[in-house]
Design a protein around this motif. Sequence first.
Motif, PDB file in Angstrom:
ATOM      1  N   UNK A 500       0.807  -1.218   0.000  1.00  0.00           N
ATOM      2  CA  UNK A 500       0.000   0.000   0.000  1.00  0.00           C
ATOM      3  C   UNK A 500       0.841   1.270   0.000  1.00  0.00           C
ATOM      4  N   UNK A 501       1.995   1.254   0.680  1.00  0.00           N
ATOM      5  CA  UNK A 501       2.777   2.484   0.883  1.00  0.00           C
ATOM      6  C   UNK A 501       4.003   2.579  -0.002  1.00  0.00           C
ATOM      7  N   UNK A 502       4.464   1.438  -0.537  1.00  0.00           N
ATOM      8  CA  UNK A 502       5.717   1.386  -1.309  1.00  0.00           C
ATOM      9  C   UNK A 502       6.909   1.807  -0.468  1.00  0.00           C
ATOM     10  N   UNK A 503       6.813   1.584   0.840  1.00  0.00           N
ATOM     11  CA  UNK A 503       7.955   1.775   1.730  1.00  0.00           C
ATOM     12  C   UNK A 503       8.587   0.421   2.023  1.00  0.00           C
ATOM     13  N   UNK A 504       9.893   0.388   2.239  1.00  0.00           N
ATOM     14  CA  UNK A 504      10.608  -0.862   2.506  1.00  0.00           C
ATOM     15  C   UNK A 504      10.534  -1.166   4.003  1.00  0.00           C
ATOM     16  N   UNK A 505       9.989  -2.317   4.411  1.00  0.00           N
ATOM     17  CA  UNK A 505       9.955  -2.668   5.830  1.00  0.00           C
ATOM     18  C   UNK A 505      11.357  -2.894   6.379  1.00  0.00           C
ATOM     19  N   UNK A 506      11.587  -2.403   7.572  1.00  0.00           N
ATOM     20  CA  UNK A 506      12.930  -2.495   8.159  1.00  0.00           C
ATOM     21  C   UNK A 506      13.373  -3.943   8.337  1.00  0.00           C
ATOM     22  N   UNK A 507      12.430  -4.838   8.675  1.00  0.00           N
ATOM     23  CA  UNK A 507      12.816  -6.210   8.981  1.00  0.00           C
ATOM     24  C   UNK A 507      13.199  -7.023   7.745  1.00  0.00           C
ATOM     25  N   UNK A 508      12.839  -6.536   6.547  1.00  0.00           N
ATOM     26  CA  UNK A 508      13.162  -7.294   5.337  1.00  0.00           C
ATOM     27  C   UNK A 508      13.934  -6.467   4.324  1.00  0.00           C
ATOM     28  N   UNK A 509      14.483  -5.319   4.733  1.00  0.00           N
ATOM     29  CA  UNK A 509      15.227  -4.459   3.814  1.00  0.00           C
ATOM     30  C   UNK A 509      16.498  -5.165   3.343  1.00  0.00           C
ATOM     31  N   UNK A 510      16.775  -5.164   2.034  1.00  0.00           N
ATOM     32  CA  UNK A 510      18.009  -5.775   1.535  1.00  0.00           C
ATOM     33  C   UNK A 510      19.237  -5.035   2.063  1.00  0.00           C
ATOM     34  N   UNK A 511      20.407  -5.695   2.059  1.00  0.00           N
ATOM     35  CA  UNK A 511      21.633  -5.010   2.487  1.00  0.00           C
ATOM     36  C   UNK A 511      21.883  -3.742   1.685  1.00  0.00           C
ATOM     37  N   UNK A 512      22.232  -2.678   2.380  1.00  0.00           N
ATOM     38  CA  UNK A 512      22.495  -1.409   1.719  1.00  0.00           C
ATOM     39  C   UNK A 512      21.269  -0.555   1.518  1.00  0.00           C
ATOM     40  N   UNK A 513      20.102  -1.053   1.945  1.00  0.00           N
ATOM     41  CA  UNK A 513      18.848  -0.302   1.805  1.00  0.00           C
ATOM     42  C   UNK A 513      18.280  -0.033   3.193  1.00  0.00           C
ATOM     43  N   UNK A 514      17.962   1.203   3.466  1.00  0.00           N
ATOM     44  CA  UNK A 514      17.358   1.553   4.744  1.00  0.00           C
ATOM     45  C   UNK A 514      15.869   1.269   4.707  1.00  0.00           C
ATOM     46  N   UNK A 515      15.337   0.738   5.793  1.00  0.00           N
ATOM     47  CA  UNK A 515      13.915   0.464   5.883  1.00  0.00           C
ATOM     48  C   UNK A 515      13.266   1.308   6.961  1.00  0.00           C
TER      49      UNK A 515
END
Length: 619
Positions: A500-515
């Motif tokens: 819904x938000x197109x935000x990256x969840x912190x618990x599943x963010x890939x390496x190098x990506x902030x969630x």
Amino acid sequence: MALMVFNKQSIAEDIPTGFHGYERDALFALKIGFNNSLLNRNWTGLMCYMNDTPYWQGIQCLNGRVTGILLENMMLNGEIETDALYNLTELSILSFNNNSISGNLMDFTKNQKLRKLDLSGNYFHGDIPSSLLSLNFLESLQLQDNNLTGSIPGFNRSILEEFNVSYNNLSGEIPETGVLQSFSLSSYVGNENLCGPPITTFCTTRNDLSQSNNGSSGDKTNNSPRLAAVLIVVNAIVLVVILFLFIIYCKKYKKLEKEFKSKNVLPKEEEHDSTIRNRIHEGEKGKLVFMEKNGIKFELDDLLKASAQGLGKGTFGNCYKAMLEVGPIVVVKRLRDLKPLSSEEFVRHVKAIAGQEHPNLLPLLAYFYSKDEKLFFYRFAENGNVYNQIHGGRGTRERVPFRWSSRLAVARGVARALEHLHLNTRSQNTAPHGNLKSSNVLLDENEEILVTDFGLSSLIALPIAVQRMISYKTPEYQSHKQISKKSDIWSYGCLLLELLTAQVPAQSAPPGTDGVDLCRWVHRAVREEWTAEIFDPEIAVQKGANQGMLRLLQIGIKCCDKSPEKRPEIAEVVAEVEVINVPGDLEDEEYPYSWIDRSQTDDSLSATPLVVIADDQRR
């Protein structure tokens, strides 16, 4: 006067505005060397925006300075100059893990704040630089899976907690420092010419040879020719024995190969279940076992001949796309960090995973088992994963919008798959999927939703699972070290909020990506009545989607409740998702934000300022 101007320029450059020319020049030099399309598009302008906000892919910032570079699993190649990091003096984290970078390792003399360094899985060669010994804050050094040569420097700082130089071409004696001796054998394996503890290879020095050559009379001159002759004879005998054994092995191998071909190694479909145990019992040689009845078949030789492409490093091992000369494209997943299971236990767990058959679950085609290698084989999903559908190409002309109808189809397909897994799992104290996230939801050539990576918690060692699996990042595990079927419900809620938000969840963010903590953020948005601002503009502008988006948001909020007891059962979730209409089924309505039940939000949540991730960070 000129000196005053120079001083003003120097002072201005030290102001943490997010622009430090010498740091940007250093990063530009890396970009030119890699010549990667993503970096070429993304690494432009300022790399650190408003002091701490990184603007470039894989870059971390603090006070306007570059403190981290994490470019992992990006298929980067090219060489890096040894002085490439001289101007990045604030660097504390550097990771080029699992790429194809070559050249000598960099000089780290100027990077005195470096804490974590991961250059594993590349083609670096040459010596391990002595400049690493001067890093007082180095906590983790990962150099495995390269082509490094020479000896291991004498690291002896107690702060070094992680160290791995396995699978290189290092030689010589492992230094007898307290730190290096504290690491296990796994930190050094794969270097044939290394010797000394903690590995089992004994180091033979010239002094040892001299002492062994001395006879009781001490006449070294007389005994040396005699000893040399004995050694020559012994070596000749050993070579003859080895050659003899090799000839016997080749003859037996050819004989067995002919027998296998004449008897047809692959079993008939009706014999499938009864022959798995027998075939796996030959595990030391390795066997390829097909799990899907009436499915595709191929030989190991076909795989060896197939062209392969790396798909990146997954949660539990690398994945490869194998294009067979005849037949479909398959994905090969190499399993790592497994529990110490016997072959029978491994087969039992694999059969349980393969037995989960549902239209929205990616079926396991086959597996390969040997003592040193465990592989899973899946069909290749032509349209990639949902994470890339949501976040890929944001802010570029190549971006293909991910429409509301497609996102709702994902929500429905994943819910149905979870319901099947939950109904077929008896224990309440386990998460039937365990690692549900958008990158584990695939779309095939027909846009069908396929959930993958389910059931692997039964195979993965617990310490690794705790670090990497989503079910171990739930509120109940963080507070009480417990997981359950409701842990999957929480993960599903996070997936809905990501859709819904197109935000990256912190618990599943890939390496190098902030969630971002999506559950906390959405709770706050609803409580403070600015719900309209959280929806992804790609779907917020679609006519007829308003009511459905809000209904799905309500479901996501309930699934993300901190208390597992308050989360709905999966059957209830499926029923609620199924009744949501796609655009065209309903007349367009105004956003009825009062429809959201604010009593379900957590009033105890801190009212900290909202952090919105820029599009470029969500690729």
